[in-house]
Design a protein around this motif. Sequence first.
Motif, PDB file in Angstrom:
ATOM      1  N   VAL A 187      11.837  -4.094 -38.488  1.00  0.00           N
ATOM      2  CA  VAL A 187      11.027  -3.821 -37.299  1.00  0.00           C
ATOM      3  C   VAL A 187       9.645  -4.375 -37.587  1.00  0.00           C
ATOM      4  CG1 VAL A 187       9.962  -2.049 -35.854  1.00  0.00           C
ATOM      5  CG2 VAL A 187      12.302  -1.746 -36.660  1.00  0.00           C
ATOM      6  N   THR A 188       9.072  -5.085 -36.632  1.00  0.00           N
ATOM      7  CA  THR A 188       7.754  -5.662 -36.876  1.00  0.00           C
ATOM      8  C   THR A 188       6.755  -5.276 -35.797  1.00  0.00           C
ATOM      9  OG1 THR A 188       6.539  -7.716 -37.340  1.00  0.00           O
ATOM     10  CG2 THR A 188       8.271  -7.841 -35.673  1.00  0.00           C
ATOM     11  N   THR A 189       5.574  -4.919 -36.246  1.00  0.00           N
ATOM     12  CA  THR A 189       4.401  -4.698 -35.400  1.00  0.00           C
ATOM     13  C   THR A 189       3.219  -4.474 -36.336  1.00  0.00           C
ATOM     14  OG1 THR A 189       3.453  -3.484 -33.538  1.00  0.00           O
ATOM     15  CG2 THR A 189       4.709  -2.182 -35.125  1.00  0.00           C
ATOM     16  N   ASP A 190       2.158  -3.899 -35.824  1.00  0.00           N
ATOM     17  CA  ASP A 190       0.954  -3.709 -36.631  1.00  0.00           C
ATOM     18  C   ASP A 190       1.180  -2.655 -37.718  1.00  0.00           C
ATOM     19  OD1 ASP A 190       0.042  -5.419 -34.692  1.00  0.00           O
ATOM     20  OD2 ASP A 190      -0.862  -3.822 -33.509  1.00  0.00           O
ATOM     21  N   GLU A 191       0.595  -2.894 -38.880  1.00  0.00           N
ATOM     22  CA  GLU A 191       0.824  -2.013 -40.028  1.00  0.00           C
ATOM     23  C   GLU A 191       0.499  -0.559 -39.716  1.00  0.00           C
ATOM     24  OE1 GLU A 191      -0.378  -1.651 -44.765  1.00  0.00           O
ATOM     25  OE2 GLU A 191      -1.668  -2.792 -43.409  1.00  0.00           O
ATOM     26  N   ALA A 192      -0.576  -0.332 -38.979  1.00  0.00           N
ATOM     27  CA  ALA A 192      -0.971   1.045 -38.674  1.00  0.00           C
ATOM     28  C   ALA A 192       0.096   1.761 -37.849  1.00  0.00           C
ATOM     29  CB  ALA A 192      -2.302   1.054 -37.930  1.00  0.00           C
ATOM     30  N   ILE A 193       0.727   1.037 -36.940  1.00  0.00           N
ATOM     31  CA  ILE A 193       1.804   1.616 -36.126  1.00  0.00           C
ATOM     32  C   ILE A 193       3.032   1.873 -36.992  1.00  0.00           C
ATOM     33  CG2 ILE A 193       3.401   1.187 -34.217  1.00  0.00           C
ATOM     34  CD1 ILE A 193       1.194  -0.429 -32.866  1.00  0.00           C
ATOM     35  N   LEU A 194       3.359   0.911 -37.847  1.00  0.00           N
ATOM     36  CA  LEU A 194       4.502   1.067 -38.745  1.00  0.00           C
ATOM     37  C   LEU A 194       4.329   2.277 -39.662  1.00  0.00           C
ATOM     38  CD1 LEU A 194       5.118  -2.663 -39.788  1.00  0.00           C
ATOM     39  CD2 LEU A 194       6.361  -1.333 -38.069  1.00  0.00           C
ATOM     40  N   ALA A 195       3.100   2.462 -40.154  1.00  0.00           N
ATOM     41  CA  ALA A 195       2.823   3.604 -41.035  1.00  0.00           C
ATOM     42  C   ALA A 195       3.066   4.916 -40.302  1.00  0.00           C
ATOM     43  CB  ALA A 195       1.382   3.538 -41.540  1.00  0.00           C
ATOM     44  N   PRO A 237      -7.675   9.878 -46.362  1.00  0.00           N
ATOM     45  CA  PRO A 237      -6.850  10.176 -47.542  1.00  0.00           C
ATOM     46  C   PRO A 237      -6.008  11.436 -47.409  1.00  0.00           C
ATOM     47  CG  PRO A 237      -9.084   9.590 -48.172  1.00  0.00           C
ATOM     48  CD  PRO A 237      -9.103   9.750 -46.686  1.00  0.00           C
ATOM     49  N   GLN A 238      -6.475  12.392 -46.577  1.00  0.00           N
ATOM     50  CA  GLN A 238      -5.749  13.656 -46.439  1.00  0.00           C
ATOM     51  C   GLN A 238      -4.618  13.569 -45.432  1.00  0.00           C
ATOM     52  OE1 GLN A 238      -8.543  12.912 -45.002  1.00  0.00           O
ATOM     53  NE2 GLN A 238      -8.494  13.686 -42.906  1.00  0.00           N
ATOM     54  N   THR A 239      -4.465  12.423 -44.769  1.00  0.00           N
ATOM     55  CA  THR A 239      -3.441  12.277 -43.734  1.00  0.00           C
ATOM     56  C   THR A 239      -2.191  11.577 -44.270  1.00  0.00           C
ATOM     57  OG1 THR A 239      -4.104  10.076 -42.950  1.00  0.00           O
ATOM     58  CG2 THR A 239      -5.316  11.974 -42.068  1.00  0.00           C
ATOM     59  N   GLN A 240      -1.122  11.661 -43.504  1.00  0.00           N
ATOM     60  CA  GLN A 240       0.124  10.988 -43.899  1.00  0.00           C
ATOM     61  C   GLN A 240       0.131   9.519 -43.482  1.00  0.00           C
ATOM     62  OE1 GLN A 240       3.521  12.671 -41.759  1.00  0.00           O
ATOM     63  NE2 GLN A 240       2.152  13.470 -40.177  1.00  0.00           N
ATOM     64  N   TYR A 241      -0.937   9.104 -42.776  1.00  0.00           N
ATOM     65  CA  TYR A 241      -1.024   7.708 -42.312  1.00  0.00           C
ATOM     66  C   TYR A 241      -2.115   6.937 -43.060  1.00  0.00           C
ATOM     67  CZ  TYR A 241       1.006  10.337 -38.428  1.00  0.00           C
ATOM     68  OH  TYR A 241       1.763  11.185 -37.666  1.00  0.00           O
ATOM     69  N   HIS A 242      -2.419   7.339 -44.260  1.00  0.00           N
ATOM     70  CA  HIS A 242      -3.598   6.851 -44.973  1.00  0.00           C
ATOM     71  C   HIS A 242      -3.731   5.326 -44.995  1.00  0.00           C
ATOM     72  CE1 HIS A 242      -5.967   6.341 -48.960  1.00  0.00           C
ATOM     73  NE2 HIS A 242      -6.776   6.385 -47.921  1.00  0.00           N
ATOM     74  N   LYS A 273      -0.410   5.407 -25.135  1.00  0.00           N
ATOM     75  CA  LYS A 273       0.943   5.601 -25.666  1.00  0.00           C
ATOM     76  C   LYS A 273       1.165   7.102 -25.885  1.00  0.00           C
ATOM     77  CE  LYS A 273       1.962   1.156 -26.164  1.00  0.00           C
ATOM     78  NZ  LYS A 273       2.147   0.494 -27.469  1.00  0.00           N
ATOM     79  N   ASP A 274       2.412   7.539 -25.706  1.00  0.00           N
ATOM     80  CA  ASP A 274       2.693   8.966 -25.913  1.00  0.00           C
ATOM     81  C   ASP A 274       3.789   9.217 -26.952  1.00  0.00           C
ATOM     82  OD1 ASP A 274       4.948   8.175 -24.551  1.00  0.00           O
ATOM     83  OD2 ASP A 274       4.879   9.786 -23.054  1.00  0.00           O
ATOM     84  N   SER A 275       4.204   8.149 -27.644  1.00  0.00           N
ATOM     85  CA  SER A 275       5.244   8.323 -28.680  1.00  0.00           C
ATOM     86  C   SER A 275       4.939   7.459 -29.891  1.00  0.00           C
ATOM     87  CB  SER A 275       6.620   7.967 -28.107  1.00  0.00           C
ATOM     88  OG  SER A 275       6.648   6.626 -27.643  1.00  0.00           O
ATOM     89  N   LEU A 276       3.653   7.239 -30.155  1.00  0.00           N
ATOM     90  CA  LEU A 276       3.265   6.325 -31.216  1.00  0.00           C
ATOM     91  C   LEU A 276       2.168   6.929 -32.096  1.00  0.00           C
ATOM     92  CD1 LEU A 276       4.390   3.485 -31.753  1.00  0.00           C
ATOM     93  CD2 LEU A 276       2.357   2.553 -30.660  1.00  0.00           C
ATOM     94  N   PHE A 309     -10.469  -1.085 -33.539  1.00  0.00           N
ATOM     95  CA  PHE A 309      -9.523  -0.877 -34.640  1.00  0.00           C
ATOM     96  C   PHE A 309      -9.019  -2.240 -35.073  1.00  0.00           C
ATOM     97  CE2 PHE A 309      -5.550   0.048 -36.794  1.00  0.00           C
ATOM     98  CZ  PHE A 309      -5.866   1.192 -37.514  1.00  0.00           C
ATOM     99  N   PHE A 310      -8.800  -2.383 -36.371  1.00  0.00           N
ATOM    100  CA  PHE A 310      -8.342  -3.672 -36.882  1.00  0.00           C
ATOM    101  C   PHE A 310      -7.208  -3.451 -37.868  1.00  0.00           C
ATOM    102  CE2 PHE A 310      -8.309  -7.443 -39.530  1.00  0.00           C
ATOM    103  CZ  PHE A 310      -8.500  -8.464 -38.603  1.00  0.00           C
ATOM    104  N   THR A 311      -6.129  -4.206 -37.671  1.00  0.00           N
ATOM    105  CA  THR A 311      -4.978  -4.091 -38.562  1.00  0.00           C
ATOM    106  C   THR A 311      -4.295  -5.451 -38.649  1.00  0.00           C
ATOM    107  OG1 THR A 311      -2.940  -2.815 -38.968  1.00  0.00           O
ATOM    108  CG2 THR A 311      -3.452  -3.333 -36.682  1.00  0.00           C
ATOM    109  N   GLY A 312      -3.087  -5.497 -39.206  1.00  0.00           N
ATOM    110  CA  GLY A 312      -2.345  -6.749 -39.318  1.00  0.00           C
ATOM    111  C   GLY A 312      -0.867  -6.493 -39.107  1.00  0.00           C
ATOM    112  N   GLN A 313      -0.129  -7.511 -38.655  1.00  0.00           N
ATOM    113  CA  GLN A 313       1.285  -7.334 -38.369  1.00  0.00           C
ATOM    114  C   GLN A 313       2.136  -7.469 -39.625  1.00  0.00           C
ATOM    115  OE1 GLN A 313       2.779  -9.478 -34.976  1.00  0.00           O
ATOM    116  NE2 GLN A 313       4.906  -9.248 -35.593  1.00  0.00           N
TER     117      GLN A 313
END
Length: 271
Positions: free
Chosen positions: A185-193, A255-260, A41-44, A119-123
């Motif tokens: 908008v729905t998708t995986d939490e990590a993408i949403l963050a 923790p130091q990132t904006q996507y924590h 992906k180039d915009s995610l 990687f593991f996440t949830g929708q």
Amino acid sequence: MKKLVTMLMVTVLTAITAKAALAGDTLVDAKKKGVLVAGVKDSLPPFGYIDEKSRQIVGYDIDFVNAIAKKMGVKVELKPVTSASRMPQLQESHIDIIAATMTKNPERAKVIDFSHTYFFTGQKFITKKGSVKSLKDLEGKKIGTAKGSTSEQNVKKAIPSATVLSFDDYPQAFLALQQGKVAAVTTDEAILAGILAKAPNKANFEIPNLQISDEPYGLGMRKGDTNFVNFVNKTLLEMEKSGEAKAIFNKWFGPQTQYHLNRNFKITADK
């Protein structure tokens, strides 16, 4: 009878050989070419996006591809893909591996092979702040997601009365939310963050604590490309053991990132 059995064995062996020939051996071929072509992906952000300073595609997925290519002793060529185009691109041999937030599921596994979960996440959902407290609040509403994603199917099952609008990518779906064209908008939490972190008006939106599925990500490879699959899996396990995999996670989600996010998984051999 013996002749019939012999003919059947020849037919089976021919089919197996043909399948192996179709899959090829990416590990051997990429080493010969000196290049591993990865669909990303180039915009995610933070999985794959164009860095404003370097103008190069960077991210969590890209770091894993780079590590695998380094282990192979080859360079990396990154090709942007969408959720809908990534599997056809792989099957048509335009790319060698998919590293593009791809959830492993039985349907896809019939068509391509997956690595161990890296990687593991949830929708979940992005909604306007305070507008959604439970799934009932989304019944009968329009919900945006990306074409060709597992998110499409999951939300249809979770909220059958909702109208699912599928966009080419998640940023387009989020734009529709900002414009009031969808309620969520729905998708995986990590993408949403990642999407929310980049939004200039992010204070107007939130990710409610409503999870409708588990989403294990795998690297996608051609069906029957066993040598390459085994190499990738071995590399992933080595990265986990050495701490490299955790370091990549902390780089993008620490923790130091904006996507924590908390790392609630380890890379292990899938059963």
